[in-house]
Design a protein around this motif. Sequence first.
Motif, PDB file in Angstrom:
ATOM      1  N   MET A   1      32.121  26.556  41.924  1.00  0.00           N
ATOM      2  CA  MET A   1      31.948  27.691  43.015  1.00  0.00           C
ATOM      3  C   MET A   1      30.701  28.395  42.560  1.00  0.00           C
ATOM      4  O   MET A   1      29.659  28.666  43.349  1.00  0.00           O
ATOM      5  CB  MET A   1      33.088  28.369  43.541  1.00  0.00           C
ATOM      6  N   ILE A   2      30.749  29.131  41.583  1.00  0.00           N
ATOM      7  CA  ILE A   2      29.885  29.727  40.801  1.00  0.00           C
ATOM      8  C   ILE A   2      29.679  29.029  39.458  1.00  0.00           C
ATOM      9  O   ILE A   2      30.189  28.855  38.719  1.00  0.00           O
ATOM     10  CB  ILE A   2      30.415  31.401  40.544  1.00  0.00           C
ATOM     11  N   THR A  21      26.252  33.386  30.942  1.00  0.00           N
ATOM     12  CA  THR A  21      26.887  31.919  31.141  1.00  0.00           C
ATOM     13  C   THR A  21      28.457  31.923  31.401  1.00  0.00           C
ATOM     14  O   THR A  21      28.889  32.167  30.502  1.00  0.00           O
ATOM     15  CB  THR A  21      26.345  31.024  30.087  1.00  0.00           C
ATOM     16  N   PHE A  22      28.648  31.735  32.736  1.00  0.00           N
ATOM     17  CA  PHE A  22      30.304  31.397  32.879  1.00  0.00           C
ATOM     18  C   PHE A  22      30.064  30.614  34.560  1.00  0.00           C
ATOM     19  O   PHE A  22      29.278  30.742  34.952  1.00  0.00           O
ATOM     20  CB  PHE A  22      31.003  32.641  32.934  1.00  0.00           C
ATOM     21  N   SER A  23      31.294  30.140  34.527  1.00  0.00           N
ATOM     22  CA  SER A  23      31.578  29.509  35.859  1.00  0.00           C
ATOM     23  C   SER A  23      32.965  29.738  36.630  1.00  0.00           C
ATOM     24  O   SER A  23      33.739  30.542  35.600  1.00  0.00           O
ATOM     25  CB  SER A  23      31.465  27.962  35.487  1.00  0.00           C
ATOM     26  N   VAL A  24      32.981  29.575  37.837  1.00  0.00           N
ATOM     27  CA  VAL A  24      34.230  29.798  38.544  1.00  0.00           C
ATOM     28  C   VAL A  24      34.430  28.728  39.341  1.00  0.00           C
ATOM     29  O   VAL A  24      33.576  28.435  40.201  1.00  0.00           O
ATOM     30  CB  VAL A  24      34.140  31.135  39.374  1.00  0.00           C
ATOM     31  N   ASN A  25      35.737  28.164  39.460  1.00  0.00           N
ATOM     32  CA  ASN A  25      36.077  27.027  40.018  1.00  0.00           C
ATOM     33  C   ASN A  25      37.012  27.292  41.318  1.00  0.00           C
ATOM     34  O   ASN A  25      37.570  28.124  41.411  1.00  0.00           O
ATOM     35  CB  ASN A  25      36.764  25.906  39.144  1.00  0.00           C
ATOM     36  N   ALA A  26      36.908  26.287  42.107  1.00  0.00           N
ATOM     37  CA  ALA A  26      37.907  26.339  43.270  1.00  0.00           C
ATOM     38  C   ALA A  26      39.458  26.754  42.805  1.00  0.00           C
ATOM     39  O   ALA A  26      39.729  26.211  41.806  1.00  0.00           O
ATOM     40  CB  ALA A  26      37.981  25.230  44.344  1.00  0.00           C
ATOM     41  N   GLY A  27      39.992  27.430  43.398  1.00  0.00           N
ATOM     42  CA  GLY A  27      41.455  27.880  43.073  1.00  0.00           C
ATOM     43  C   GLY A  27      41.554  28.621  41.729  1.00  0.00           C
ATOM     44  O   GLY A  27      42.811  28.566  41.129  1.00  0.00           O
ATOM     45  N   GLU A  28      40.536  29.303  41.405  1.00  0.00           N
ATOM     46  CA  GLU A  28      40.881  29.895  40.080  1.00  0.00           C
ATOM     47  C   GLU A  28      39.933  31.511  40.348  1.00  0.00           C
ATOM     48  O   GLU A  28      39.358  31.648  41.156  1.00  0.00           O
ATOM     49  CB  GLU A  28      39.607  29.415  39.055  1.00  0.00           C
ATOM     50  N   LEU A 142      39.597  40.065  53.480  1.00  0.00           N
ATOM     51  CA  LEU A 142      40.658  39.149  53.301  1.00  0.00           C
ATOM     52  C   LEU A 142      41.047  38.686  54.664  1.00  0.00           C
ATOM     53  O   LEU A 142      41.760  37.592  54.939  1.00  0.00           O
ATOM     54  CB  LEU A 142      42.102  40.089  52.934  1.00  0.00           C
ATOM     55  N   SER A 143      40.526  39.049  56.013  1.00  0.00           N
ATOM     56  CA  SER A 143      40.616  38.523  57.279  1.00  0.00           C
ATOM     57  C   SER A 143      39.679  37.496  57.601  1.00  0.00           C
ATOM     58  O   SER A 143      39.649  36.972  58.662  1.00  0.00           O
ATOM     59  CB  SER A 143      40.616  39.760  58.216  1.00  0.00           C
ATOM     60  N   THR A 144      38.719  37.212  56.737  1.00  0.00           N
ATOM     61  CA  THR A 144      37.825  36.390  56.980  1.00  0.00           C
ATOM     62  C   THR A 144      38.025  34.817  56.128  1.00  0.00           C
ATOM     63  O   THR A 144      38.573  35.112  55.084  1.00  0.00           O
ATOM     64  CB  THR A 144      36.369  36.615  56.346  1.00  0.00           C
ATOM     65  N   GLU A 145      37.851  33.798  56.798  1.00  0.00           N
ATOM     66  CA  GLU A 145      38.040  32.492  56.021  1.00  0.00           C
ATOM     67  C   GLU A 145      36.925  32.015  55.115  1.00  0.00           C
ATOM     68  O   GLU A 145      35.820  31.508  55.635  1.00  0.00           O
ATOM     69  CB  GLU A 145      38.222  31.417  57.206  1.00  0.00           C
ATOM     70  N   SER A 146      36.918  32.473  53.892  1.00  0.00           N
ATOM     71  CA  SER A 146      35.960  32.361  52.922  1.00  0.00           C
ATOM     72  C   SER A 146      36.263  31.233  52.055  1.00  0.00           C
ATOM     73  O   SER A 146      37.454  31.364  51.594  1.00  0.00           O
ATOM     74  CB  SER A 146      35.173  33.651  52.391  1.00  0.00           C
ATOM     75  N   ASP A 147      35.232  30.703  51.190  1.00  0.00           N
ATOM     76  CA  ASP A 147      35.715  29.763  50.093  1.00  0.00           C
ATOM     77  C   ASP A 147      35.514  30.593  48.949  1.00  0.00           C
ATOM     78  O   ASP A 147      36.010  30.017  47.772  1.00  0.00           O
ATOM     79  CB  ASP A 147      34.553  28.805  49.870  1.00  0.00           C
ATOM     80  N   ASN A 175      45.977  30.660  46.110  1.00  0.00           N
ATOM     81  CA  ASN A 175      47.043  29.282  46.301  1.00  0.00           C
ATOM     82  C   ASN A 175      46.492  28.363  47.286  1.00  0.00           C
ATOM     83  O   ASN A 175      46.891  27.401  47.452  1.00  0.00           O
ATOM     84  CB  ASN A 175      48.393  29.474  46.626  1.00  0.00           C
ATOM     85  N   GLU A 176      45.653  29.045  48.308  1.00  0.00           N
ATOM     86  CA  GLU A 176      44.824  28.272  49.211  1.00  0.00           C
ATOM     87  C   GLU A 176      43.608  27.394  48.521  1.00  0.00           C
ATOM     88  O   GLU A 176      43.016  26.783  49.543  1.00  0.00           O
ATOM     89  CB  GLU A 176      44.372  29.013  50.269  1.00  0.00           C
ATOM     90  N   GLY A 177      43.359  27.497  47.423  1.00  0.00           N
ATOM     91  CA  GLY A 177      42.168  26.799  46.867  1.00  0.00           C
ATOM     92  C   GLY A 177      40.972  27.613  46.821  1.00  0.00           C
ATOM     93  O   GLY A 177      39.909  26.919  46.642  1.00  0.00           O
ATOM     94  N   LYS A 178      40.904  28.840  47.288  1.00  0.00           N
ATOM     95  CA  LYS A 178      39.768  29.839  47.238  1.00  0.00           C
ATOM     96  C   LYS A 178      39.438  30.153  45.839  1.00  0.00           C
ATOM     97  O   LYS A 178      40.268  30.227  44.860  1.00  0.00           O
ATOM     98  CB  LYS A 178      39.874  31.112  48.090  1.00  0.00           C
ATOM     99  N   ALA A 179      38.099  30.609  45.377  1.00  0.00           N
ATOM    100  CA  ALA A 179      37.893  30.980  44.369  1.00  0.00           C
ATOM    101  C   ALA A 179      37.611  32.329  44.305  1.00  0.00           C
ATOM    102  O   ALA A 179      37.024  33.090  45.198  1.00  0.00           O
ATOM    103  CB  ALA A 179      36.299  30.254  43.952  1.00  0.00           C
ATOM    104  N   ILE A 180      37.861  33.237  43.137  1.00  0.00           N
ATOM    105  CA  ILE A 180      37.855  34.569  43.367  1.00  0.00           C
ATOM    106  C   ILE A 180      37.332  35.158  42.017  1.00  0.00           C
ATOM    107  O   ILE A 180      37.588  34.688  41.029  1.00  0.00           O
ATOM    108  CB  ILE A 180      39.144  35.091  43.321  1.00  0.00           C
TER     109      ILE A 180
END
Length: 297
Positions: A1-2, A21-28, A142-147, A175-180
């Motif tokens: 994701m990032i 240098t770093f990364s962010v993955n889905a559900g992480e 939090l009310s928007t459907e974002s990835d 838990n919905e698989g979003k990246a944060i």
Amino acid sequence: MIQLIGVQKKFGKFQALRDITFSVNAGEVVGFIGPNGAGKSTTIRILLGILRRDAGDAKIFGKDVWKNSFEIHKRISYVPGDVSLWGNLTGGEIIDLFLKLHGSGDKQKRDYLIKRFELDPKKKAKTYSKGNRQKVALIAALSTESDLYIFDEPTSGLDPLMEAIFQEEVEKIKNEGKAILLSSHILSEVERLADKVVIIRQGKIVESGTLEELRHLTRTTVTLVTDGDIAQLEQVAGVYDFQQKGNQATFSADNQHLNNILLAATKLGVKQFEAVPPTLEDLFLRHYENEVYKEGR
């Protein structure tokens, strides 16, 4: 994701970021922490396409954050640490405006979050405290459907109860698989939520990894009660800050020496044993203090 690789940024002669240098993955959930002025917000502004990097690669969803910011913003939600609102609009009107601008708002979830965060949506924004302004931004995000959700000190100004509600909502979207990406000064918040921690200091990444991987940076606190003379343990390798009261001792222990410490303790007849792993706060403060000490020398 990032994905950030070797990102650099200068302001005049001041080097704000050095090879980030770093990364962010889905559900992480990735906790992004560091002292004030370390470069957290500068990194986030580069990710948002607000600042242009001087070197390195910065991508979200595989797209360049500067060249493709418009496309990227359709799929992300962002909350800054200091929210400015239109004073003559009500909180509810502002939330609805944010949802309309984003284009993927869930009004049912909006209403649910307004109740959860105990916000009065009919009041004008100019009457809101800092905490209520944060609530408006959090509810809209939090009310928007974002990835991808990017939070930069999101609970600034919130009371502990509202902080807990925020943490529960973040766990749901994770838990919905979003990246944060979560930048926060509240280390207990990061410790509860983060799968991975990235520590930045003076524009450089000084440590990154899971909490378990980073625990080697600090020591476990051990409390022991024995039948025999517990003072003997002070001489065992890996024991530090030894404090004794009768047959009870409390000390810090290097994790790689815990087995030898336990073997020595069993010869004294263990009656009580308690080991508390280091917290993220311990880890961060110890690393920070070590760096300050090195610079002072």
